[in-house]
Design a protein around this motif. Structure first.
Motif, PDB file in Angstrom:
ATOM      1  N   LYS A 150      67.561  82.909  49.090  1.00  0.00           N
ATOM      2  CA  LYS A 150      66.113  82.869  49.210  1.00  0.00           C
ATOM      3  C   LYS A 150      65.564  81.697  48.405  1.00  0.00           C
ATOM      4  O   LYS A 150      66.250  81.117  47.566  1.00  0.00           O
ATOM      5  CB  LYS A 150      65.507  84.182  48.711  1.00  0.00           C
ATOM      6  N   GLY A 151      64.298  81.369  48.669  1.00  0.00           N
ATOM      7  CA  GLY A 151      63.720  80.271  47.911  1.00  0.00           C
ATOM      8  C   GLY A 151      62.357  79.857  48.436  1.00  0.00           C
ATOM      9  O   GLY A 151      61.790  80.485  49.337  1.00  0.00           O
ATOM     10  N   LYS A 152      61.881  78.782  47.832  1.00  0.00           N
ATOM     11  CA  LYS A 152      60.568  78.275  48.203  1.00  0.00           C
ATOM     12  C   LYS A 152      60.539  76.773  47.987  1.00  0.00           C
ATOM     13  O   LYS A 152      61.044  76.261  46.987  1.00  0.00           O
ATOM     14  CB  LYS A 152      59.479  78.948  47.360  1.00  0.00           C
ATOM     15  N   ASP A 208      64.232  68.767  42.486  1.00  0.00           N
ATOM     16  CA  ASP A 208      63.024  67.959  42.613  1.00  0.00           C
ATOM     17  C   ASP A 208      63.399  66.509  42.898  1.00  0.00           C
ATOM     18  O   ASP A 208      64.551  66.098  42.725  1.00  0.00           O
ATOM     19  CB  ASP A 208      62.126  68.071  41.378  1.00  0.00           C
ATOM     20  N   GLY A 209      62.436  65.771  43.357  1.00  0.00           N
ATOM     21  CA  GLY A 209      62.655  64.372  43.710  1.00  0.00           C
ATOM     22  C   GLY A 209      61.567  63.901  44.650  1.00  0.00           C
ATOM     23  O   GLY A 209      60.451  64.433  44.661  1.00  0.00           O
ATOM     24  N   PHE A 214      58.579  66.404  45.876  1.00  0.00           N
ATOM     25  CA  PHE A 214      58.836  67.777  46.309  1.00  0.00           C
ATOM     26  C   PHE A 214      59.489  68.546  45.179  1.00  0.00           C
ATOM     27  O   PHE A 214      60.089  67.982  44.260  1.00  0.00           O
ATOM     28  CB  PHE A 214      59.738  67.813  47.542  1.00  0.00           C
ATOM     29  N   VAL A 215      59.378  69.850  45.244  1.00  0.00           N
ATOM     30  CA  VAL A 215      60.069  70.734  44.314  1.00  0.00           C
ATOM     31  C   VAL A 215      60.523  71.966  45.087  1.00  0.00           C
ATOM     32  O   VAL A 215      59.837  72.426  46.009  1.00  0.00           O
ATOM     33  CB  VAL A 215      59.165  71.125  43.119  1.00  0.00           C
ATOM     34  N   GLY A 216      61.693  72.471  44.752  1.00  0.00           N
ATOM     35  CA  GLY A 216      62.214  73.662  45.417  1.00  0.00           C
ATOM     36  C   GLY A 216      62.853  74.600  44.420  1.00  0.00           C
ATOM     37  O   GLY A 216      63.466  74.158  43.438  1.00  0.00           O
ATOM     38  N   ASN A 217      62.684  75.894  44.643  1.00  0.00           N
ATOM     39  CA  ASN A 217      63.327  76.922  43.832  1.00  0.00           C
ATOM     40  C   ASN A 217      64.174  77.797  44.743  1.00  0.00           C
ATOM     41  O   ASN A 217      63.695  78.261  45.788  1.00  0.00           O
ATOM     42  CB  ASN A 217      62.287  77.773  43.102  1.00  0.00           C
ATOM     43  N   PHE A 218      65.425  78.001  44.353  1.00  0.00           N
ATOM     44  CA  PHE A 218      66.378  78.689  45.213  1.00  0.00           C
ATOM     45  C   PHE A 218      67.106  79.762  44.412  1.00  0.00           C
ATOM     46  O   PHE A 218      67.543  79.519  43.285  1.00  0.00           O
ATOM     47  CB  PHE A 218      67.392  77.689  45.780  1.00  0.00           C
ATOM     48  N   THR A 219      67.264  80.938  44.994  1.00  0.00           N
ATOM     49  CA  THR A 219      67.931  82.033  44.300  1.00  0.00           C
ATOM     50  C   THR A 219      69.085  82.587  45.128  1.00  0.00           C
ATOM     51  O   THR A 219      69.026  82.647  46.362  1.00  0.00           O
ATOM     52  CB  THR A 219      66.941  83.183  43.995  1.00  0.00           C
TER      53      THR A 219
END
Length: 247
Positions: A182-184, A123-124, A143-148
């Motif tokens: 993968k992620g969003k 995030d940031g 923004f925020v991101g989730n990554f797997t």
């Protein structure tokens, strides 16, 4: 003569145990001639994870959770006609890595390993301006991101230097590459907060997540490389080569 040899053996064992006992809990010693050296180094690095998460104050190693990257120029306008900047970037989950492959060689003075990052969150603040997938995109905000299941490939080469007749590790190269998983992502306040267009752009990015992240991952990997090199160097400079890798 036999009694002297037994006495010497006992003294060697005693001092070996005493020296090992002085090492902190976060250091797992690996013997350089161990036929399963790679397995030992893997276990040693895994042993560090909970300590890295909180930081190791006694040797000035900062906490890895969160990992503060700060400001980062991710893409310049010359790279595909889009400028992407991140500010106050934090990454969470970096200490939860799992080494899947490890090859350690004290003879070649090199470590090669592959690790998986099961889940990362970032995030940031962001700034973006240009075109992506033929769509114009402009905005700035949080923004925020989730990554797997991102995979990292790390190569470390080193030498052994002598300081006042005591040997220490001397890192020569620390190279890190990342294969995206993968992620969003969610970019808020695109087009000055136009929700309809913003939702379309966010959906487009996430529908083409791998393509988008492959464009931006290289500078992020370089930033992580610098951070992890600093942490590795800080740990190694506090212990001698023989303490970490006795014969």
């Amino acid at each position: 003569m036999e009694s002297r040899l037994i006495t010497a053996a006992i003294l060697v064992c005693f001092f070996g145990i005493t020296c090992a006992g002085t090492m902190p809990d976060y250091i797992k010693i690996c013997h350089r001639n161990d036929p399963e050296l790679s397995k030992c180094v893997k276990q040693s690095v895994h042993n560090l994870r909970p300590y890295l998460s909180k930081g190791i104050k006694e040797i000035n190693v900062p906490a890895l959770e969160p990992l503060y990257i700060g400001d980062l120029n991710i893409l310049e306008a010359s790279s595909g006609g889009i400028t992407v900047k991140a500010k106050k970037l934090n990454v969470y989950g970096a200490s939860n890595f799992e080494i899947t492959k490890m090859r350690a060689s004290t003879q070649n003075k090199r470590f090669d390993f592959e690790l998986i990052l099961p889940h990362l969150q970032g995030d940031g603040q962001y700034e973006i301006n240009g075109n992506i997938l033929a769509l114009p995109i402009k905005g700035s905000g949080p923004f925020v991101g989730n990554f797997t299941n991102f995979v990292a490939y790390v190569r470390v080469t080193y030498d052994v230097k002598s300081v006042n007749d005591i040997e220490y590790f001397d890192i020569k190269e620390f190279a890190l590459k990342i294969r995206t998983g993968k992620g969003k992502l969610r970019l808020d306040n695109l087009f000055n907060g136009d929700k309809v267009i913003g939702d379309v752009i966010n959906q487009t990015i996430n529908d083409n997540f791998e393509l988008f992240t492959n464009e931006v991952i290289a500078p992020i990997a370089r930033a992580l490389e610098i951070k992890f090199l600093a942490i590795t160097t800080k740990i190694l400079e506090n212990f001698t080569y023989n303490e970490l890798f006795p014969v």
